[in-house]
Design a protein around this motif. Structure first.
Motif, PDB file in Angstrom:
ATOM      1  N   ASP A  56       1.694   2.831  -8.890  1.00  0.00           N
ATOM      2  CA  ASP A  56       1.766   3.405  -7.554  1.00  0.00           C
ATOM      3  C   ASP A  56       1.680   4.933  -7.596  1.00  0.00           C
ATOM      4  OD1 ASP A  56       1.812   1.211  -5.899  1.00  0.00           O
ATOM      5  OD2 ASP A  56       3.987   0.998  -5.919  1.00  0.00           O
ATOM      6  N   ASN A  74       3.276   7.254   4.442  1.00  0.00           N
ATOM      7  CA  ASN A  74       2.917   7.852   5.729  1.00  0.00           C
ATOM      8  C   ASN A  74       3.722   7.243   6.886  1.00  0.00           C
ATOM      9  OD1 ASN A  74       1.151   9.913   5.061  1.00  0.00           O
ATOM     10  ND2 ASN A  74      -0.657   8.591   5.109  1.00  0.00           N
ATOM     11  N   GLU A  92      -4.684   9.675  -4.080  1.00  0.00           N
ATOM     12  CA  GLU A  92      -4.794   9.635  -2.616  1.00  0.00           C
ATOM     13  C   GLU A  92      -3.961  10.709  -1.916  1.00  0.00           C
ATOM     14  OE1 GLU A  92      -4.093   5.616  -1.309  1.00  0.00           O
ATOM     15  OE2 GLU A  92      -5.842   4.853  -2.410  1.00  0.00           O
ATOM     16  N   ILE A  93      -3.652  11.777  -2.635  1.00  0.00           N
ATOM     17  CA  ILE A  93      -2.865  12.872  -2.046  1.00  0.00           C
ATOM     18  C   ILE A  93      -3.489  13.363  -0.741  1.00  0.00           C
ATOM     19  CG2 ILE A  93      -2.341  15.342  -2.364  1.00  0.00           C
ATOM     20  CD1 ILE A  93      -0.308  13.492  -3.690  1.00  0.00           C
ATOM     21  N   THR A 153       0.424   4.446  -0.202  1.00  0.00           N
ATOM     22  CA  THR A 153       0.050   5.572   0.664  1.00  0.00           C
ATOM     23  C   THR A 153       0.410   5.280   2.113  1.00  0.00           C
ATOM     24  OG1 THR A 153      -1.729   6.169  -0.852  1.00  0.00           O
ATOM     25  CG2 THR A 153      -1.858   7.059   1.387  1.00  0.00           C
ATOM     26  N   ASP A 168       0.873  -1.176   0.000  1.00  0.00           N
ATOM     27  CA  ASP A 168       0.000   0.000   0.000  1.00  0.00           C
ATOM     28  C   ASP A 168       0.908   1.223   0.000  1.00  0.00           C
ATOM     29  OD1 ASP A 168      -1.576   2.248   0.758  1.00  0.00           O
ATOM     30  OD2 ASP A 168      -3.040   0.935   1.721  1.00  0.00           O
ATOM     31  N   PRO A 193       6.066  13.539  -1.345  1.00  0.00           N
ATOM     32  CA  PRO A 193       5.912  12.083  -1.434  1.00  0.00           C
ATOM     33  C   PRO A 193       6.874  11.399  -2.386  1.00  0.00           C
ATOM     34  CG  PRO A 193       4.065  13.184  -2.492  1.00  0.00           C
ATOM     35  CD  PRO A 193       4.856  14.259  -1.806  1.00  0.00           C
ATOM     36  N   PHE A 222      -4.749  11.877   1.585  1.00  0.00           N
ATOM     37  CA  PHE A 222      -4.468  11.027   2.740  1.00  0.00           C
ATOM     38  C   PHE A 222      -3.009  11.100   3.196  1.00  0.00           C
ATOM     39  CE2 PHE A 222      -7.929   8.520   0.533  1.00  0.00           C
ATOM     40  CZ  PHE A 222      -8.938   8.975   1.376  1.00  0.00           C
ATOM     41  N   LEU A 223      -2.182  11.826   2.457  1.00  0.00           N
ATOM     42  CA  LEU A 223      -0.771  11.924   2.803  1.00  0.00           C
ATOM     43  C   LEU A 223      -0.503  13.115   3.725  1.00  0.00           C
ATOM     44  CD1 LEU A 223       0.862  11.193  -0.666  1.00  0.00           C
ATOM     45  CD2 LEU A 223       0.890   9.708   1.332  1.00  0.00           C
ATOM     46  N   LYS A 266      -1.800   6.033  -8.153  1.00  0.00           N
ATOM     47  CA  LYS A 266      -2.538   5.872  -6.895  1.00  0.00           C
ATOM     48  C   LYS A 266      -2.205   7.012  -5.937  1.00  0.00           C
ATOM     49  CE  LYS A 266      -3.560   2.735  -3.078  1.00  0.00           C
ATOM     50  NZ  LYS A 266      -3.200   1.525  -2.325  1.00  0.00           N
ATOM     51  N   MET A 267      -0.928   7.403  -5.900  1.00  0.00           N
ATOM     52  CA  MET A 267      -0.526   8.539  -5.068  1.00  0.00           C
ATOM     53  C   MET A 267      -1.294   9.800  -5.451  1.00  0.00           C
ATOM     54  SD  MET A 267       3.547   7.678  -5.109  1.00  0.00           S
ATOM     55  CE  MET A 267       4.118   9.312  -4.617  1.00  0.00           C
ATOM     56  N   LYS A 288       9.237   4.129  -7.639  1.00  0.00           N
ATOM     57  CA  LYS A 288       7.811   3.800  -7.603  1.00  0.00           C
ATOM     58  C   LYS A 288       7.327   3.465  -9.006  1.00  0.00           C
ATOM     59  CE  LYS A 288       7.326   7.097  -3.788  1.00  0.00           C
ATOM     60  NZ  LYS A 288       8.707   7.654  -3.780  1.00  0.00           N
TER      61      LYS A 288
END
Length: 256
Positions: free
Chosen positions: A179, A147, A186-187, A143, A141, A169, A189-190, A182-183, A175
């Motif tokens: 990935d 983190n 999902e920014i 993300t 995962d 990130p 959540f970082l 996905k980053m 990466k």
């Protein structure tokens, strides 16, 4: 954040701005286009780039930092380096921010040098050694992994008294394309909502290679991704094409 590469071998603009005159002219162009921070880098970190010592890195920089400060005194300057000696040199020359791709992992004295300057510090997610920086990792995962890395490193930074932290990130470093997409998704959540996020996707291969394009031909696609990360809370865009990114930022600000 406008990129000023004073390198002979960066992947898209190597050798263009590696003397005082050309660096000053490009800085002026970036500022006129809307840059608020100029990020100066003397060492390329593209795959298979030449590895420089701190002495050679400082030699390349020369008086470029102090000349930019003399000509554009209100400009914020960040220095892209992973060397403690270069940090001290840059601090003496007048930098405002330290942009360390290594998270303090490539020079054991780096974080102590950063702490001594009391300058803001950009912490990037990356593999643990210079030699492995571009090795693809199989993340369960991405993300969560980023983190976890940020959480551990932030604790280390704060113990040293480094509290003004910006998180990056690390797009383009170890990466997969999947990935990195996905980053992008999902920014939000970082970074735990406490630290500003810097996003550096300008001319990165995870955008242009799947499209079969060159790094210079992906501006429309890049600006769509810039808008997407801004909408999720990103605060700084590190870019080569400042004028186009400024349009995206203005669009975001009008419509938010």
């Amino acid at each position: 954040m406008g990129i000023l590469n004073i390198t002979p071998d960066s992947f898209s603009d190597g050798g263009k701005f590696n003397n005082e005159k050309s660096a000053l002219l490009h800085t002026e162009k970036l500022l006129n286009e809307g840059a608020e921070i100029i990020d100066i880098g003397a060492q390329s970190t593209r795959p298979h780039a030449e590895f420089l010592s701190d002495k050679e890195e400082m030699r390349r920089i020369g008086k470029i930092i102090s000349e930019i400060k003399r000509n554009f005194p209100e400009t914020l300057l960040s220095l892209d380096t992973f060397y403690a000696e270069t940090v001290q040199f840059g601090y003496d020359e007048g930098i405002d921010i330290i942009n360390d791709i290594s998270g303090g992992q490539y020079d054991e004295n780096m974080l102590n040098a950063v702490a001594e300057t009391r300058l803001p510090y950009i912490l990037m997610h990356i593999n643990s050694t210079y030699e492995s920086m571009h090795e693809k990792i199989n993340f369960t995962d991405i993300t969560l992994s980023i983190n976890q890395y940020f959480s551990k490193k932030i604790q280390e930074l704060r113990k040293k008294g480094i509290k003004d932290i910006i998180l990056d990130p690390g797009f383009g470093f170890g990466k997969t394309v999947e990935d990195q997409m996905k980053m992008i998704d999902e920014i939000r959540f970082l970074g735990f909502g406490q630290y500003p996020l810097l996003i550096g996707i300008s001319r990165k291969s995870f955008i242009y290679k799947p499209l079969g394009k060159s790094p210079l031909d992906i501006n429309p696609e890049t600006q769509k991704l810039h808008l997407k990360v801004l909408q999720q809370g990103a605060k700084i865009l590190r870019v080569h094409d400042v004028a186009e990114a400024k349009k995206t930022v203005d669009e975001f600000l009008i419509n938010r």
